[in-house]
Design a protein around this motif. Structure first.
Motif, PDB file in Angstrom:
ATOM      1  N   ILE A  39     -11.366 -29.182  55.230  1.00 47.26           N
ATOM      2  CA  ILE A  39     -11.855 -27.808  55.197  1.00 47.26           C
ATOM      3  C   ILE A  39     -12.428 -27.456  56.579  1.00 47.26           C
ATOM      4  O   ILE A  39     -13.349 -28.111  57.050  1.00 47.26           O
ATOM      5  CB  ILE A  39     -12.955 -27.633  54.135  1.00 47.26           C
ATOM      6  N   VAL A  41     -14.707 -25.362  59.192  1.00 45.26           N
ATOM      7  CA  VAL A  41     -15.989 -24.659  59.063  1.00 45.26           C
ATOM      8  C   VAL A  41     -16.327 -23.949  60.370  1.00 45.26           C
ATOM      9  O   VAL A  41     -16.253 -24.546  61.445  1.00 45.26           O
ATOM     10  CB  VAL A  41     -17.130 -25.642  58.707  1.00 45.26           C
ATOM     11  N   THR A 140     -11.208 -16.904  55.685  1.00 50.65           N
ATOM     12  CA  THR A 140     -11.723 -17.402  54.402  1.00 50.65           C
ATOM     13  C   THR A 140     -10.618 -17.453  53.353  1.00 50.65           C
ATOM     14  O   THR A 140     -10.630 -18.328  52.486  1.00 50.65           O
ATOM     15  CB  THR A 140     -12.895 -16.536  53.911  1.00 50.65           C
ATOM     16  N   ASN A 143      -8.996 -20.759  53.399  1.00 53.50           N
ATOM     17  CA  ASN A 143      -9.848 -21.905  53.050  1.00 53.50           C
ATOM     18  C   ASN A 143     -10.879 -22.262  54.120  1.00 53.50           C
ATOM     19  O   ASN A 143     -11.487 -23.337  54.070  1.00 53.50           O
ATOM     20  CB  ASN A 143      -9.012 -23.154  52.728  1.00 53.50           C
ATOM     21  N   ILE A 145     -14.553 -21.971  55.847  1.00 51.99           N
ATOM     22  CA  ILE A 145     -15.934 -21.592  55.530  1.00 51.99           C
ATOM     23  C   ILE A 145     -16.482 -20.856  56.748  1.00 51.99           C
ATOM     24  O   ILE A 145     -16.355 -21.340  57.874  1.00 51.99           O
ATOM     25  CB  ILE A 145     -16.807 -22.825  55.234  1.00 51.99           C
ATOM     26  N   HIS A 204     -17.199 -12.509  51.449  1.00 50.49           N
ATOM     27  CA  HIS A 204     -16.564 -13.734  51.958  1.00 50.49           C
ATOM     28  C   HIS A 204     -17.271 -14.295  53.188  1.00 50.49           C
ATOM     29  O   HIS A 204     -17.077 -15.459  53.534  1.00 50.49           O
ATOM     30  CB  HIS A 204     -15.087 -13.474  52.278  1.00 50.49           C
ATOM     31  N   VAL A 229     -23.936 -24.173  51.133  1.00 52.37           N
ATOM     32  CA  VAL A 229     -22.586 -23.609  51.252  1.00 52.37           C
ATOM     33  C   VAL A 229     -21.531 -24.705  51.194  1.00 52.37           C
ATOM     34  O   VAL A 229     -20.507 -24.574  50.507  1.00 52.37           O
ATOM     35  CB  VAL A 229     -22.456 -22.788  52.555  1.00 52.37           C
ATOM     36  N   LYS A 232     -21.243 -26.127  47.629  1.00 56.88           N
ATOM     37  CA  LYS A 232     -20.559 -25.188  46.745  1.00 56.88           C
ATOM     38  C   LYS A 232     -19.049 -25.182  46.997  1.00 56.88           C
ATOM     39  O   LYS A 232     -18.249 -25.167  46.054  1.00 56.88           O
ATOM     40  CB  LYS A 232     -21.124 -23.782  46.947  1.00 56.88           C
ATOM     41  N   LYS A 233     -18.664 -25.217  48.268  1.00 57.86           N
ATOM     42  CA  LYS A 233     -17.241 -25.213  48.610  1.00 57.86           C
ATOM     43  C   LYS A 233     -16.553 -26.474  48.094  1.00 57.86           C
ATOM     44  O   LYS A 233     -15.439 -26.405  47.540  1.00 57.86           O
ATOM     45  CB  LYS A 233     -17.070 -25.111  50.125  1.00 57.86           C
ATOM     46  N   GLU A 236     -15.958 -26.181  44.448  1.00 55.43           N
ATOM     47  CA  GLU A 236     -14.831 -25.275  44.185  1.00 55.43           C
ATOM     48  C   GLU A 236     -13.499 -25.976  44.417  1.00 55.43           C
ATOM     49  O   GLU A 236     -12.547 -25.801  43.643  1.00 55.43           O
ATOM     50  CB  GLU A 236     -14.935 -24.042  45.084  1.00 55.43           C
TER      51      GLU A 236
END
Length: 499
Positions: A39, A41, A140, A143, A145, A204, A229, A232-233, A236
Motif C-alpha cells: 500500500i 502512503v 486514493t 489504493n 493512503i 477520501h 489511518v 484502518k486501511k 479494510e
C-alpha cells in the motif's frame, strides 16, 4: 475552522515520553505491514512557518525503516519543475507500492503562494483546488493512503518563535523575508487557508489540523492519526481479501452480460478519402516547412505541445510521426513509444509512467500509443478490472484538463482503417523481408478481437473527446490522405492558438 482550535492543549514531559515510546513501536510494525500489503502512503505537512513541521516529520520517521520512506521538501518549484506541467513534480515523487512519501509542503503551498504573491487570481486558485481534488481522488481510488496535516499556531506565537530563533542562533539563522511577510499578512493568509480547507477537505483525503503550540502534544496527535489511518486501511484490505475469496466460491458459470455501449462514432468515418502522389508531395512539403517555423515559435514562446497517436495495428502511426517530424529540429521534440508496462511501472499508478514523459516549456512530446491503453488493450485483454477501466475515463479527462490548464497544447489522433485494409497491410508486411519486423503474432491475435476492440474504441472516443482535448479521427486507408490531414491539423491548431 482553524480559529476554533484550542491552542492551549499540551502534554507534560513524563506522559509524553510514555505515550511516544508505545506509539513509535506500533508505527514501526505498521510500516512493515503496509510494505507487505503493498500500500503506497502519501503524508503532507502544510502550515505556518515556524509551526514545527520539521520536528513533527522527524518524530514520525524515527520509528520507521529509512529504506521505506522518502521526505520531499516542496517550498518552491525548482527550475526544471517550473518548466513542466504543475503536477509533474509531484507525480515523479510518488511512492512505489509499500513505501511512504512525506512532503514538507507540497501542491497546497505552491497554490496558496501563487495567490498570495498575486500570480494567481481567486478563480485560478479555485480551478487549481479542483485539479488537486481530482489528483488526490485518483490516487486514493488506486489504493493510496493520503494523510494531510496542517500545523496551526497563532500570530502571537508565530512572531515569538521567529524572534527566539533569531536570538538563539544569531547570524547562523536569519528569518527570511517570507517569514516576516507571513507575520504581517497573517489574517488575510488565514482566510486563504480557510478557503483551501473548505475546497479540499474531502472524504477520501480529509485535513487534520494540528494544534502546534505545544510540540509534545502535536507529535502525539500526528503519531496517533497516522497509526489510526494505517490500522484502518489494513483492516479494510483484510476484509476485502475475505470478500474476494467468498465471491470466487459463489461465482457461477453464467457469462457476464454483453456490453451495452454502442456508438456510431467510427461508423460515420468515410474511409474512401484519397489524394494523388503529386498533390501529396506538394502539400506535404508546404506543411512540413510551416511546422518547422511553428516549432521555433513554440520554443520561443515557451509553449509545450503534446501529440498523441492511437489507431489500429498497421494504421500508419509510425509513418505519420516520421512525416510530421521530418523538418522539425530534433532538439525540440522527442517521441515516446509506449509498450506494456514494465516491472517498475507496475509498482505505481498506471498514469505515473506517462507523467514522467510530459514536456518542459517549448518542447514537443509525441506519444506513439499512450495512456489510452487502459481503456483499450487493458480492457479487452483483461489486464484491468471493469471498475479500473471505467474509472479511467474520468481520470484521463481530468489529467488532460490539468495539462491544458498548465498551458500545454494537446492534440489526439485516432488513425482509422477498415478490417480489409488492415489484412492487406499485414500480408504485405509478412511477405516483404524489409517489413517483417513490423508484424508479430500479437498483431494477428489482436486482429481476431477486432469487434471487441471496436466497441472499446468507440466508447473511448465518445467519453474522452472533450472541449480541451478533442479527438481528431484520421481516415487512413489512404496513407497519403491520412498523413496530410494529420500535419495540416497540427499546423492549423498551432496557428489558431497564436492568433
Amino acid at each position: 475552522m482553524l480559529d476554533t482550535l484550542d491552542l492551549k492543549l499540551s502534554l507534560d514531559k513524563k506522559e509524553y515520553k510514555k505515550i511516544k515510546d508505545e506509539r513509535m513501536e506500533r508505527l514501526g510494525a505498521l510500516q512493515r505491514a503496509i510494505r507487505d500489503a503493498k500500500i503506497p502512503v502519501v503524508i503532507i505537512f502544510e502550515g505556518w512557518n515556524s509551526s514545527g513541521k520539521g520536528v513533527l516529520i522527524n518524530s514520525l520517521v524515527q520509528a520507521m525503516d529509512p529504506r521505506g520512506f522518502k521526505v520531499h521538501t516542496s517550498y518552491q518549484a525548482r527550475e526544471e519543475e517550473r518548466s513542466k506541467p504543475f503536477f509533474w513534480q509531484f507525480w515523479t515523487k510518488l511512492p512505489a507500492k509499500g513505501n511512504l512519501a512525506i512532503f514538507d509542503r507540497g501542491w497546497y503551498f505552491q497554490t496558496v503562494h501563487r495567490e498570495v504573491c498575486g500570480h494567481a487570481s481567486a478563480m485560478e486558485s479555485a480551478i487549481a483546488y479542483g485539479d488537486i481534488n481530482a489528483f488526490e481522488r485518483l490516487l486514493t481510488d488506486d489504493n493510496h493512503i493520503i494523510i494531510k496535516f496542517f500545523t496551526h499556531i497563532s500570530a502571537k506565537e508565530h512572531k515569538k518563535r521567529i524572534k527566539e530563533l533569531e536570538k538563539n542562533f544569531g547570524k547562523d539563522w536569519r528569518p527570511t523575508d517570507e517569514d516576516w511577510r507571513e507575520i504581517k499578512i497573517y489574517e488575510p493568509l488565514l482566510a486563504i487557508y480557510e478557503e483551501m480547507f473548505s475546497k479540499t477537505d474531502t472524504a477520501h483525503a480529509p485535513w487534520v489540523a494540528v494544534e502546534a503550540h505545544d510540540t509534545k502534544y502535536a507529535q502525539i496527535k500526528v503519531l496517533d492519526h497516522v497509526i489510526n489511518v494505517l490500522e484502518k486501511k489494513l483492516e479494510e484490505v483484510e476484509t476485502a481479501k475475505k470478500e474476494t475469496v467468498q465471491c470466487k466460491k459463489e461465482k457461477t458459470q453464467n457469462p457476464l452480460p454483453e456490453n451495452a455501449f454502442h456508438s456510431s462514432v467510427l461508423n460515420k468515418v468515410k474511409l474512401d478519402q484519397d489524394v494523388t502522389e503529386k498533390e501529396y508531395e506538394e502539400k506535404m512539403d508546404k506543411y512540413q516547412e510551416r511546422l518547422q517555423e511553428l516549432q521555433f515559435k513554440l520554443f520561443r514562446s515557451k509553449m509545450p505541445m503534446i501529440l498523441v497517436f492511437e489507431g489500429w495495428d498497421a494504421a500508419g502511426k509510425g509513418g505519420t510521426i516520421k512525416r510530421v517530424t521530418a523538418h522539425m529540429d530534433p532538439r525540440g521534440y522527442y517521441v515516446t513509444p509506449v509498450a506494456a508496462p514494465g516491472l517498475v511501472d507496475r509498482d505505481y499508478h498506471y498514469l505515473w509512467r506517462f507523467w514522467k514523459e510530459m514536456p518542459p516549456k517549448g518542447m514537443v512530446a509525441i506519444f506513439d500509443r499512450s495512456w489510452y491503453g487502459r481503456v483499450m488493450v487493458e480492457r479487452v485483454e483483461g489486464f484491468a478490472t471493469e471498475d479500473q477501466w471505467r474509472r479511467a475515463y474520468k481520470e484521463i479527462n481530468e489529467m488532460e484538463e490539468q495539462l491544458t490548464n498548465s498551458g500545454n497544447i494537446l492534440l489526439k489522433f485516432w488513425l482509422q482503417i477498415d478490417k480489409e485494409e488492415q489484412l492487406r497491410r499485414f500480408e504485405d508486411r509478412q511477405s516483404t523481408p524489409a517489413k517483417n519486423w513490423k508484424i508479430t503474432e500479437e498483431d494477428w491475435r489482436n486482429r481476431e478481437k477486432w469487434d471487441e476492440y471496436e466497441v472499446a474504441v468507440n466508447e473511448m472516443l465518445f467519453r474522452t473527446s472533450t472541449t480541451h482535448a478533442p479527438w481528431t479521427i484520421v481516415e487512413s486507408n489512404c496513407k497519403f490522405y491520412g498523413r496530410l490531414k494529420t500535419i495540416k491539423t497540427i499546423v492549423n491548431h498551432i496557428e489558431s492558438h497564436f492568433k
